[in-house]
Design a protein around this motif. Structure first.
Motif, short mmCIF file in Angstrom:
data_model
loop_
_atom_site.label_atom_id
_atom_site.label_comp_id
_atom_site.label_asym_id
_atom_site.label_seq_id
_atom_site.Cartn_x
_atom_site.Cartn_y
_atom_site.Cartn_z
N ALA A 295 0.84 -1.07 0.06
CA ALA A 295 0.11 0.00 -0.07
C ALA A 295 0.93 1.38 -0.10
CB ALA A 295 -0.77 0.02 1.21
N ILE A 296 2.06 1.28 0.90
CA ILE A 296 2.84 2.25 0.74
C ILE A 296 3.67 2.68 -0.55
CG2 ILE A 296 4.95 3.14 1.71
CD1 ILE A 296 4.26 1.99 4.58
N ARG A 297 3.77 1.45 -1.10
CA ARG A 297 4.47 1.63 -2.28
C ARG A 297 3.54 2.14 -3.58
NH1 ARG A 297 7.32 -2.62 -1.99
NH2 ARG A 297 5.66 -3.99 -2.81
N ALA A 298 2.57 1.73 -3.30
CA ALA A 298 1.22 2.13 -4.57
C ALA A 298 0.88 3.63 -4.28
CB ALA A 298 0.04 1.30 -4.25
N TRP A 299 0.94 4.23 -3.14
CA TRP A 299 0.71 5.41 -2.49
C TRP A 299 1.80 6.38 -3.24
CZ3 TRP A 299 2.65 9.90 -0.76
CH2 TRP A 299 1.61 10.98 -0.41
N LEU A 300 3.16 6.20 -3.08
CA LEU A 300 4.32 6.91 -3.48
C LEU A 300 4.16 6.78 -4.87
CD1 LEU A 300 6.97 5.20 -0.83
CD2 LEU A 300 5.76 7.57 -0.78
N ALA A 301 4.02 5.76 -5.61
CA ALA A 301 4.08 6.01 -7.10
C ALA A 301 2.90 6.73 -7.62
CB ALA A 301 3.85 4.22 -7.71
N ALA A 302 1.76 6.61 -7.10
CA ALA A 302 0.54 7.36 -7.68
C ALA A 302 0.90 8.96 -7.09
CB ALA A 302 -0.83 7.14 -6.88
N HIS A 303 1.80 9.36 -6.48
CA HIS A 303 1.93 10.67 -6.00
C HIS A 303 3.36 10.96 -6.26
CE1 HIS A 303 -1.55 9.54 -3.66
NE2 HIS A 303 -1.94 10.87 -3.81
N ARG A 304 4.06 10.43 -7.23
CA ARG A 304 5.57 10.51 -7.57
C ARG A 304 5.67 12.16 -7.90
NH1 ARG A 304 6.61 7.05 -12.16
NH2 ARG A 304 6.44 5.36 -10.42
N GLY A 305 6.82 12.43 -7.19
CA GLY A 305 7.00 13.95 -7.30
C GLY A 305 7.22 14.54 -5.87
N PRO A 306 6.86 15.89 -5.74
CA PRO A 306 7.14 16.76 -4.41
C PRO A 306 6.39 16.09 -3.31
CG PRO A 306 6.97 18.16 -6.22
CD PRO A 306 6.55 16.83 -6.83
N GLU A 307 5.03 15.57 -3.51
CA GLU A 307 4.34 14.98 -2.40
C GLU A 307 4.98 13.72 -1.98
OE1 GLU A 307 -0.30 14.54 -2.11
OE2 GLU A 307 0.17 14.87 -4.15
N ALA A 308 5.18 12.81 -2.96
CA ALA A 308 6.02 11.58 -2.44
C ALA A 308 7.40 11.78 -1.70
CB ALA A 308 6.18 10.53 -3.46
N ASP A 309 8.12 12.90 -2.26
CA ASP A 309 9.51 12.87 -1.93
C ASP A 309 9.43 13.58 -0.55
OD1 ASP A 309 10.59 12.40 -4.39
OD2 ASP A 309 10.48 14.56 -4.98
N GLU A 310 8.46 14.34 -0.20
CA GLU A 310 8.31 14.70 1.28
C GLU A 310 8.18 13.56 2.30
OE1 GLU A 310 5.11 17.47 4.10
OE2 GLU A 310 4.87 17.01 2.03
N ILE A 311 7.41 12.65 1.80
CA ILE A 311 7.10 11.67 2.61
C ILE A 311 8.19 10.72 2.96
CG2 ILE A 311 5.91 9.29 3.02
CD1 ILE A 311 4.26 12.01 3.61
N MET A 312 8.95 10.28 2.01
CA MET A 312 10.07 9.52 1.78
C MET A 312 11.34 10.36 2.60
SD MET A 312 10.41 7.72 -1.70
CE MET A 312 10.01 9.20 -2.80
N ARG A 313 11.26 11.71 2.54
CA ARG A 313 12.37 12.16 3.16
C ARG A 313 12.18 12.31 4.95
NH1 ARG A 313 13.01 17.08 -1.28
NH2 ARG A 313 14.63 15.56 -2.53
N LEU A 314 11.06 11.98 5.27
CA LEU A 314 10.64 11.78 6.73
C LEU A 314 11.67 10.67 7.39
CD1 LEU A 314 6.72 11.62 6.91
CD2 LEU A 314 8.19 13.39 7.42
N ASN A 315 12.07 9.84 6.47
CA ASN A 315 13.09 8.76 6.93
C ASN A 315 14.50 9.07 6.51
OD1 ASN A 315 14.57 6.38 7.58
ND2 ASN A 315 14.07 5.53 5.60
N PRO A 316 15.47 9.46 7.32
CA PRO A 316 16.72 10.31 7.12
C PRO A 316 17.93 9.08 6.67
CG PRO A 316 16.60 10.22 9.46
CD PRO A 316 15.16 9.76 8.81
N ARG A 317 17.29 8.02 6.98
CA ARG A 317 18.61 6.94 6.53
C ARG A 317 18.62 6.86 5.29
NH1 ARG A 317 20.47 1.60 9.37
NH2 ARG A 317 21.03 3.32 10.96
N TYR A 318 19.86 6.83 4.60
CA TYR A 318 20.16 6.53 3.17
C TYR A 318 21.09 5.67 2.81
CZ TYR A 318 20.70 8.09 -1.69
OH TYR A 318 20.48 8.23 -3.14
N ALA A 319 20.70 4.72 1.91
CA ALA A 319 21.77 3.68 1.72
C ALA A 319 22.35 3.78 0.37
CB ALA A 319 21.14 2.28 1.84
N PHE A 320 23.76 3.35 0.22
CA PHE A 320 24.31 3.42 -0.76
C PHE A 320 24.77 1.82 -1.40
CE2 PHE A 320 25.57 7.18 1.68
CZ PHE A 320 25.19 8.21 0.74
N PHE A 321 25.08 1.77 -2.75
CA PHE A 321 25.16 0.39 -3.25
C PHE A 321 26.35 0.08 -4.28
CE2 PHE A 321 20.59 1.18 -2.37
CZ PHE A 321 20.35 -0.13 -1.77
#
Length: 363
Positions: free
Chosen positions: A235-261
């Protein structure tokens, strides 16, 4: 620390008192009143924790319905990583037996092990190895860079947060993904990327920025973006995809952890956990290494799911082979469910009340 009474000063004081010249007896009459000081209570006896009584595996709820052959196969393949000495003999015995059928595998576990309950209830979640589409160059859909470990990042130190990292130049990007899928790749820790020419590459965890992991499910629920019983990964992934852009970015940035690969050829093998061995699907858990030890074998009972569409129970033998930033506490486990979309859908719905039993070899 052993605290011993200091006798020298007390003996000296007594000696001086015995040698001192007596003083005159004070006249009878009212004098200063010495306040009453109650005798201190003796310290309460120290209570030792009650000993944990082992139970027979046959008494565990769901034990008779376990796939003992699959459990034995996973144990045999991974038991060499065990850190506890008492498991070495059990591992040697398993490796000497070869492949076992269901009844022989069940007999092996019951002959070699008993179970000890880990006190308290906790939380069971699940994770998986995702397979995501990726591109060599960005476009409107594949707009988020997969970044390698920065040269100035020192492991164990706090680095820039998600917002700052995402604002940096993208010259060193090793691939491009849909923003919400990169976000979930960072949560899972590794996965497989399929490029436009069909080539498959493994995205392997390289480092993180040392910031705390903060889940976005609760904030999304509290903001009314998701139903209270529908905060699954799907459900989270579907919402983020449907609101891709500033709305989704704001939500994802609530999690400050960032992983590198880093990228490596896809060898078709499962991902390797923190214990250094490939994770057997459905038979490995991530634990908090501050409380549990890699290689420990557990019987888990996951019940009372919180999310809609979840399986009602998870009862099985698993081995502690991994860890994760959100896995904290003694009774806490993240169950690895395998690779691909089906495993991802199931994993996103797991949030169950957890009880754990550690398997201990018979003395």
């Amino acid at each position: 620390m052993n605290l011993r009474p200091v006798l020298g000063a007390a003996i000296a004081a007594l000696s001086l008192a015995a040698c001192a010249t007596p003083t005159a007896v004070p006249p009878v009459g009212p004098g200063p009143v010495t306040p009453h000081r109650p005798r201190p209570e003796p310290p309460a006896p120290r209570l030792e924790p009650a000993p944990v009584r082992p139970v027979e595996l046959s008494s565990l709820q769901g034990w008779a319905r376990e796939d003992h052959a699959a459990a034995f196969r996973a144990f045999r393949e991974t038991c060499h990583v065990a850190r506890r000495r008492e498991l070495a003999d059990a591992c040697a015995r398993a490796k000497a037996r070869g492949t076992l059928g269901p009844s022989d595998a069940k007999a092996f576990f019951e002959e070699v092990f008993q179970a000890e309950a880990v006190p308290g209830d906790g939380v069971l979640t699940a994770y998986f190895a995702p397979v995501y589409a990726a591109r060599r160059k960005p476009d409107a859909e594949f707009s988020m860079p997969v970044r390698p470990k920065p040269a100035d990042l020192v492991n164990g130190q706090v680095y820039a947060d998600r917002t700052e990292i995402e604002g940096r130049p993208t010259d060193e990007a090793i691939a491009w993904m849909r923003p919400e899928e990169l976000f979930f790749l960072q949560i899972q820790g590794s996965g497989v990327l399929v490029f436009e020419d069909g080539r498959r590459m493994k995205a392997l965890y390289a480092a993180n920025n040392g910031r705390p992991f903060i889940g976005i499910a609760n904030p999304m629920r509290d903001r009314g973006l998701l139903a209270r019983d529908n905060t699954s990964g799907e459900a989270i992934r579907a919402w983020l995809a449907a609101h891709r852009g500033p709305e989704a970015d704001e939500i994802m940035r609530l999690n400050p952890r960032y992983a590198f690969f880093r990228l490596a050829p896809d060898d078709g093998k499962p991902p390797v956990g923190a214990a250094g061995v490939p994770l057997p699907g459905g038979r490995a858990i991530a634990v908090d290494p501050g409380f549990n030890t890699y290689g420990d074998v557990f019987w888990i009972e996951g019940e009372a799911p919180l999310l809609a569409g979840a399986f009602p129970t998870y009862r099985r033998l698993v081995t502690a082979l991994d860890t994760g930033g959100a896995i904290k506490g003694r009774v806490r486990a993240d169950l690895y469910l395998g690779e691909g979309p089906a495993a991802g859908t199931e994993a996103g719905r797991v949030r169950h009340t957890l009880r754990m039993y550690r398997l201990v070899p018979r003395s």
